[in-house]
Design a protein around this motif. Structure first.
Motif, short mmCIF file in Angstrom:
data_model
loop_
_atom_site.label_atom_id
_atom_site.label_comp_id
_atom_site.label_asym_id
_atom_site.label_seq_id
_atom_site.Cartn_x
_atom_site.Cartn_y
_atom_site.Cartn_z
N TRP A 144 -1.27 16.41 0.17
CA TRP A 144 -1.71 15.63 0.17
C TRP A 144 -0.01 15.03 0.05
N VAL B 291 0.49 6.87 5.10
CA VAL B 291 -0.01 6.13 4.98
C VAL B 291 1.45 4.83 4.93
N VAL C 174 0.40 7.52 -6.88
CA VAL C 174 -1.42 7.98 -6.79
C VAL C 174 -0.52 9.46 -6.27
N TYR C 175 0.59 9.32 -4.95
CA TYR C 175 0.80 11.21 -4.26
C TYR C 175 1.68 11.34 -5.62
N THR D 96 8.90 11.45 0.04
CA THR D 96 7.71 12.19 0.52
C THR D 96 9.05 13.32 1.46
N GLN E 79 0.58 11.23 2.37
CA GLN E 79 1.60 9.84 2.50
C GLN E 79 2.40 9.74 3.44
N PRO F 38 8.79 5.00 -0.55
CA PRO F 38 7.80 6.53 -1.40
C PRO F 38 8.27 6.87 0.95
N ALA G 6 0.50 -1.48 0.59
CA ALA G 6 0.22 -0.60 -0.25
C ALA G 6 0.70 1.30 -0.28
N PRO G 7 1.63 1.35 1.13
CA PRO G 7 2.51 2.38 1.24
C PRO G 7 3.80 2.60 -0.58
N GLY H 136 2.74 1.42 -3.40
CA GLY H 136 1.98 1.68 -4.62
C GLY H 136 1.75 3.24 -5.05
N SER H 137 0.90 3.57 -3.26
CA SER H 137 0.35 5.09 -3.54
C SER H 137 1.45 6.17 -3.49
N VAL H 138 3.02 5.52 -3.80
CA VAL H 138 3.87 6.81 -4.56
C VAL H 138 3.68 7.41 -5.80
#
Length: 132
Positions: A55, A62, A39-40, A104, A59, A100, A32-33, A35-37
């Motif tokens: 955002w 997450v 999206v971020y 960020t 992130q 990730p 999840a973290p 893969g969310s990169v």
């Protein structure tokens, strides 16, 4: 009795395909973290500048939740011999959460992402010496 309704099939579900139980939870804490990169990055690129901070903190939350989830799973299953199959692998590959966290700029999470794999390796070595 397993839930076999049409709305929640037992076979082929995401939790079943990820290994089920605690193994699936550990894998989701990594996937999840990571893969969310994407999206971020997309949200960061298309959002107005007033939303970019939100955002970024989302992130970061997450990533932190994934790291804390993995540490919790490790605390519940510290010894390799007592872990379910494939849980050691899921915990050992959690070092990729550095990516990730670094995207960020969340440096505390980047340092903490390495803790779980080091603990897994340390407990594995300690267990080998303990049995020898």
């Amino acid at each position: 009795m397993p839930n076999t309704s049409r709305n929640f099939p037992v076979r082929g579900g995401i939790m079943h395909r990820l290994g089920g139980g605690v193994v699936a939870a550990a894998r989701l804490c990594v996937i999840a973290p990571f893969g969310s990169v994407l999206v971020y990055m997309l949200l960061y690129a298309v959002s107005p500048s007033s939303f970019t901070t939100a955002w970024m903190w989302l992130q970061r939350a997450v990533v932190a939740a994934g790291i804390l989830g993995l540490l919790y799973i490790f605390v519940k299953n510290p010894w390799h011999a007592n872990r379910p199959p494939m849980l050691t692998h899921a915990l050992a590959v959690s070092f990729i959460l550095v990516v990730p966290a670094t995207v960020t700029g969340f440096w505390p999470a980047a340092a903490c992402a390495i803790v779980t794999p080091l603990l897994v390796a340390g407990f594995f070595i300690a267990e080998r010496y303990r049995r020898a």
